[in-house]
Design an enzyme around this catalytic site. Structure first.
Site, short mmCIF file in Angstrom:
data_model
loop_
_atom_site.label_atom_id
_atom_site.label_comp_id
_atom_site.label_asym_id
_atom_site.label_seq_id
_atom_site.Cartn_x
_atom_site.Cartn_y
_atom_site.Cartn_z
N GLY A 11 -11.08 -54.65 11.23
CA GLY A 11 -12.02 -54.61 12.35
C GLY A 11 -11.31 -54.60 13.68
O GLY A 11 -10.27 -55.23 13.82
N ARG A 72 -10.06 -48.96 7.32
CA ARG A 72 -9.83 -49.69 6.08
C ARG A 72 -9.38 -48.65 5.05
O ARG A 72 -9.85 -47.52 5.09
CB ARG A 72 -11.10 -50.40 5.64
CG ARG A 72 -11.59 -51.36 6.74
CD ARG A 72 -12.73 -52.22 6.29
NE ARG A 72 -13.49 -52.73 7.43
CZ ARG A 72 -13.22 -53.87 8.06
NH1 ARG A 72 -12.21 -54.63 7.68
NH2 ARG A 72 -13.94 -54.26 9.08
N ASP A 103 -7.06 -61.06 8.09
CA ASP A 103 -6.38 -61.56 6.89
C ASP A 103 -6.22 -60.50 5.81
O ASP A 103 -5.22 -60.51 5.08
CB ASP A 103 -7.05 -62.83 6.36
CG ASP A 103 -8.50 -62.63 6.03
OD1 ASP A 103 -9.08 -61.62 6.50
OD2 ASP A 103 -9.07 -63.45 5.31
N THR A 126 -8.89 -60.24 15.49
CA THR A 126 -10.24 -60.23 14.90
C THR A 126 -11.13 -61.07 15.81
O THR A 126 -10.68 -62.09 16.32
CB THR A 126 -10.26 -60.82 13.48
OG1 THR A 126 -11.64 -60.97 13.09
CG2 THR A 126 -9.59 -62.17 13.38
N ASP A 128 -13.57 -62.79 14.86
CA ASP A 128 -14.14 -63.92 14.11
C ASP A 128 -13.40 -65.24 14.31
O ASP A 128 -13.94 -66.30 14.02
CB ASP A 128 -14.16 -63.60 12.61
CG ASP A 128 -15.14 -62.49 12.28
OD1 ASP A 128 -16.07 -62.28 13.08
OD2 ASP A 128 -14.97 -61.82 11.25
N ASP A 130 -11.00 -66.43 12.48
CA ASP A 130 -10.95 -67.11 11.18
C ASP A 130 -9.54 -67.05 10.57
O ASP A 130 -9.38 -67.16 9.37
CB ASP A 130 -11.96 -66.46 10.22
CG ASP A 130 -11.72 -64.97 10.03
OD1 ASP A 130 -10.88 -64.41 10.76
OD2 ASP A 130 -12.38 -64.37 9.17
N ARG A 172 -19.74 -63.18 9.64
CA ARG A 172 -20.37 -63.18 8.31
C ARG A 172 -19.97 -64.40 7.50
O ARG A 172 -20.77 -64.97 6.78
CB ARG A 172 -19.99 -61.90 7.55
CG ARG A 172 -20.92 -60.75 7.88
CD ARG A 172 -20.78 -59.67 6.84
NE ARG A 172 -19.50 -59.02 6.94
CZ ARG A 172 -19.28 -57.88 7.59
NH1 ARG A 172 -20.27 -57.26 8.17
NH2 ARG A 172 -18.08 -57.35 7.65
P1 ATP Z 1 -11.32 -58.12 9.73
O1 ATP Z 1 -11.06 -59.60 9.53
O2 ATP Z 1 -11.55 -57.81 11.15
O3 ATP Z 1 -12.30 -57.54 8.79
P2 ATP Z 1 -9.15 -57.38 8.03
O4 ATP Z 1 -7.74 -57.06 8.31
O5 ATP Z 1 -9.39 -58.66 7.27
O6 ATP Z 1 -9.93 -57.37 9.39
P3 ATP Z 1 -9.85 -55.81 5.68
O7 ATP Z 1 -10.81 -54.70 5.52
O8 ATP Z 1 -10.02 -57.01 4.85
O9 ATP Z 1 -9.82 -56.16 7.25
O10 ATP Z 1 -8.36 -55.24 5.39
C1 ATP Z 1 -7.86 -54.10 6.04
C2 ATP Z 1 -7.08 -53.25 5.08
O11 ATP Z 1 -5.97 -54.00 4.59
C3 ATP Z 1 -7.84 -52.81 3.82
O12 ATP Z 1 -8.61 -51.67 4.03
C4 ATP Z 1 -6.69 -52.53 2.86
O13 ATP Z 1 -6.13 -51.25 3.10
C5 ATP Z 1 -5.65 -53.58 3.25
N1 ATP Z 1 -5.76 -54.71 2.31
C6 ATP Z 1 -6.65 -55.72 2.31
N2 ATP Z 1 -6.44 -56.58 1.28
C7 ATP Z 1 -5.39 -56.07 0.59
C8 ATP Z 1 -4.66 -56.48 -0.57
N3 ATP Z 1 -4.98 -57.58 -1.26
N4 ATP Z 1 -3.63 -55.71 -0.98
C9 ATP Z 1 -3.28 -54.60 -0.30
N5 ATP Z 1 -3.91 -54.17 0.81
C10 ATP Z 1 -4.95 -54.88 1.25
#
Ligand code: ATP
Length: 324
Positions: A11, A72, A103, A126, A128, A130, A172
């Site tokens: 995000g 993503r 994360d 982010t 959030d 978090d 969320r």
């Molecule tokens: P936000 O907290 O704002 O949603 P985020 O970084 O947590 O951001 P995610 O959609 O959870 O967003 O993760 C971003 C990208 O990181 C995913 O689309 C994926 O490509 C990669 N990713 C997430 N988890 C894993 C994992 N366990 N192993 C490998 N790649 C991952």
């Protein structure tokens, strides 16, 4: 290290751009070139990679969003996807990576480091808030100010019409934005995913506020609150005569992700961007840079992703005390 890469993932939020600017200019100051990778891990796999020079990050300090775009990527979750990503990094001569994200993005970063021993440093981004290992993530302060601005405006109309407003804010899993904006905005009630509150309790608080002579009632609802904004709104609307206030709802939605970063945000993003490059160049890897007690600290990514950061429930109690 002669060349590093930078990407934003997951995000988006205000403040990603000042961070990218800091990464690019810090690296170049150390004689290291920087490749900008578009659209997160998806762009890395597809080879959407271009050099960023000092000028290419000019004029972006005050711009919301991210000039690199974010995404993503399901493919990156697979071994084959990550193998392609590593090949691209080698192909472009990238020897280390700064990853701005949440994360999930850090879980991806950890995989690169563990499976291929590829140097990675994370920067928390982010709205959030978090993420463990930092008091504030990039995006949070601006989002908070956006929500506050909306609360102030809604209160004007709520008072004029003697209405109760349920305002839904993002979050969320984590009620940080709702809690902090509720406190700073003087909400009459805050509904969080972390605290069970029934529609009956909301109705009773509303009635009390009316009987105390309040001209309005502002209720902040986190996106992840159960049973949710609509359920509470219809419960209250059905009892409108008994409760005194007429009820309206506002979902703030994606306005919370946009806008020019605040002064705090720009400073935080800049400090973390500089620290991320310095960490990478000094041989650190598998870590995240964060701000703890106004000091920049490094935390192992394993610790960061081990569990989501919890909100401080004593602040919720404080908010309850002030809801008069
Ligand atoms: P936000 O907290 O704002 O949603 P985020 O970084 O947590 O951001 P995610 O959609 O959870 O967003 O993760 C971003 C990208 O990181 C995913 O689309 C994926 O490509 C990669 N990713 C997430 N988890 C894993 C994992 N366990 N192993 C490998 N790649 C991952």
């Amino acid at each position: 290290m002669k060349r590093i890469g930078v990407l934003s993932s997951g995000g988006d939020g205000p403040g990603f751009n000042p961070c990218i600017r800091a990464v690019v200019r810090t690296a170049i100051s150390h004689g290291v070139s920087v490749m900008g990778i578009k659209y997160g891990f998806a762009g890395l796999i597809n080879g959407e990679i271009d050099e960023l020079d000092v000028r290419s990050v000019g004029g972006i300090l005050g711009r919301g969003g991210t000039i690199l775009g974010t995404a993503r990527s399901e493919e990156f979750r697979t071994e084959r996807g990550r193998l392609t990503a590593i090949r691209k990094l080698h192909e472009y001569g990238i020897e280390g990576l700064v990853i701005i994200g949440g994360d999930g993005s850090f879980r991806g970063a950890l995989q690169l480091w563990r499976e291929f021993n590829f140097p990675v440093v994370g920067v928390p981004g982010t709205i959030d808030n978090d993420i463990n290992g930092t008091d504030m993530s990039i995006g949070v302060d601006t989002a908070l100010n956006t929500v506050l601005n909306a609360i102030d405006k809604i209160r004007d109309t709520a008072s004029s019409h003697q209405r109760a407003f349920l305002i839904e804010v993002m979050g969320r899993e984590c009620g940080y934005l709702a809690l902090m904006s509720g406190i700073a905005g003087g909400a009459e009630m805050i509904l969080l995913p972390e605290v069970e509150t029934s529609p009956e309790e909301v109705a009773s608080a509303l009635k009390n506020a009316y009987l105390r002579g309040k001209a309005h009632c502002i209720i902040i609802v986190a996106e992840g609150y159960k049973p949710g904004l609509e359920a509470v709104a219809s419960y209250l609307t059905e009892r409108r005569e008994e409760l005194g206030f007429e009820v309206r709802t506002t979902v703030l939605g994606h306005v919370q992700r946009g806008g020019s970063p605040t002064a705090f945000e720009r400073l935080l993003a800049t400090r973390l961007g500089v620290a991320a490059v310095e960490a990478l160049l000094s041989g650190q890897s598998g870590v995240m840079v964060g701000l703890v007690g106004n000091k920049v600290v490094l935390t192992p990514l394993e610790e960061v992703v081990a569990q989501p950061k919890k909100i401080d429930l004593s602040l919720y109690q404080m908010a309850k005390m002030l809801e008069k």
